[in-house]
Motif scaffolding. Structure first.
Motif, short mmCIF file in Angstrom:
data_model
loop_
_atom_site.label_atom_id
_atom_site.label_comp_id
_atom_site.label_asym_id
_atom_site.label_seq_id
_atom_site.Cartn_x
_atom_site.Cartn_y
_atom_site.Cartn_z
N ALA A 254 5.35 60.31 0.56
CA ALA A 254 6.49 60.28 -0.36
C ALA A 254 6.09 60.60 -1.80
N HIS A 255 4.79 60.63 -2.09
CA HIS A 255 4.38 61.04 -3.44
C HIS A 255 4.88 62.45 -3.75
N GLN A 256 5.14 63.22 -2.68
CA GLN A 256 5.61 64.59 -2.86
C GLN A 256 7.06 64.64 -3.36
N MET A 257 7.74 63.50 -3.38
CA MET A 257 9.13 63.46 -3.84
C MET A 257 9.24 63.41 -5.36
N SER A 258 8.18 62.98 -6.03
CA SER A 258 8.27 62.88 -7.49
C SER A 258 6.89 62.73 -8.11
N GLY A 259 6.68 63.48 -9.18
CA GLY A 259 5.53 63.24 -10.03
C GLY A 259 5.83 62.08 -10.96
N ILE A 260 5.06 61.96 -12.02
CA ILE A 260 5.25 60.89 -13.00
C ILE A 260 6.13 61.41 -14.14
N ASP A 261 7.22 60.71 -14.40
CA ASP A 261 8.05 61.04 -15.56
C ASP A 261 7.57 60.18 -16.72
#
Length: 328
Positions: free
Chosen positions: A166-173
């Motif tokens: 699931a890390h592929q769903m979002s980087g760090i904002d």
């Protein structure tokens, strides 16, 4: 291929293990007598299996617990386990747990940060931080920092951060980590926290390897555990684990879905395997180091999760958020 300037390439080493390998199998008969492990989440799901396997090999396993009664019931038949109260959402309890362990003057050979929450409604801790980031990343960062003297004392410790594909769903904002200004999306929040787990391992390994402390992040696989308790039927259909008749689908030979013993395998492999001696800072899955990918929900790790610049920035940002300097 290695894009994040750490010592170990982000590419498979052909370990001989795979998606069907179990945690017991990756241990390979090792004797862990005299070894000390701390496993957050060590009384349910994948953490419980890691606790069982490491303890069966002779390790002493300390399990931080929020609900003592539940943990006692789950761990009652496993020898060599100690239960100590701790809540990853409560910084004071993290400090108290670490102080108690350090007072025992024991080394810490394995720190497995396996506890987590997933896709829950928006909740904030008393500092105002979003709960998935606070539990999955900030609490584990603080715990690791406080336990650093014991990790260094082990002269060969390993830290395992349980991440997810699931890390592929979002980087760090970095501009809005806690969803103060953007709409809350439970899956984006979960993905961000899992990317944070990978980036933590990258920077932790970079800082710790001179002291013999190596760090890894892990995608255990898709496993139905208590972690999924916040998912709706629509969520589970979208993930492919619920069919149109409302029945759970668990295809035994589909590499995307695993049993709990299979799901715990890469965690135990990263914590114990001699194959990883002198390695670290990498994201692992299916009992091996993973490849880089840019295909969403495919095997492998996204570059944004192993980027050394992002890892360093997140480390510094996290120090500010939790109010401590984890300088090594």
């Amino acid at each position: 291929m290695n894009t994040n300037n750490h010592a170990t390439p982000q590419e498979p080493i052909l370990s001989g293990f795979g998606p069907r390998t179990t945690a017991q199998e990756v241990l390979g008969g090792q004797d862990l007598t005299g070894k000390i492990a701390i496993i957050t989440g060590g009384y349910s799901g994948l953490g419980l299996e890691a606790t069982r396997v490491l303890a069966s090999a002779g390790a002493t396993v300390i399990v931080p617990v929020k609900t003592v009664e539940k943990a006692q019931a789950a761990l009652s038949e496993i020898l060599g386990v100690e239960l100590v109260r701790m809540d990853l959402m409560d910084p004071a309890s993290i400090d108290a747990f670490a102080e108690k362990f350090l007072a025992s003057n024991r080394p810490l050979h394995m720190l497995i940060n396996a506890a987590g929450i997933m896709a829950n409604p928006l909740v904030r801790d008393h500092r105002g931080y979003e709960s998935q980031l606070a539990t999955n990343h900030l609490g584990h960062f603080q715990l690791t920092a406080r336990l650093w003297p014991a990790l260094e004392k082990a002269k060969g410790a390993r830290i395992v951060s349980v991440s997810s594909r699931a890390h592929q769903m979002s980087g760090i904002d970095f501009e809005d980590l806690n969803f103060n200004n953007r709409p809350y999306d439970k899956f984006v929040a979960y993905g961000q926290s899992k990317t944070a787990n990978v980036l933590f391992a990258v920077e932790m390994d970079k800082r710790g390897r001179a002291y013999g402390v190596r760090a890894f992040s892990v995608h255990p696989g898709s496993i139905l555990t208590d972690l999924s308790r916040y998912l709706t039927e629509d969520d589970m259909r979208a993930m492919g684990v619920l069919n149109e008749q409302g029945e759970l689908v668990f295809p035994e030979f589909n590499d995307e879905f695993k049993t709990i013993p299979e799901g715990a395998a890469t965690i135990v492999w990263c914590a114990t395997s001699p194959q990883l001696n002198d390695k670290g800072g990498v994201y692992c899955e299916n009992g091996d180091i993973a490849s880089l990918t840019d295909t969403r929900f495919a095997p492998g790790v996204f570059e944004w999760a192993v980027n050394s610049g992002h890892a360093q920035r997140l480390w510094q940002t996290t120090e500010q958020l939790v109010g401590l300097e984890f300088s090594i």
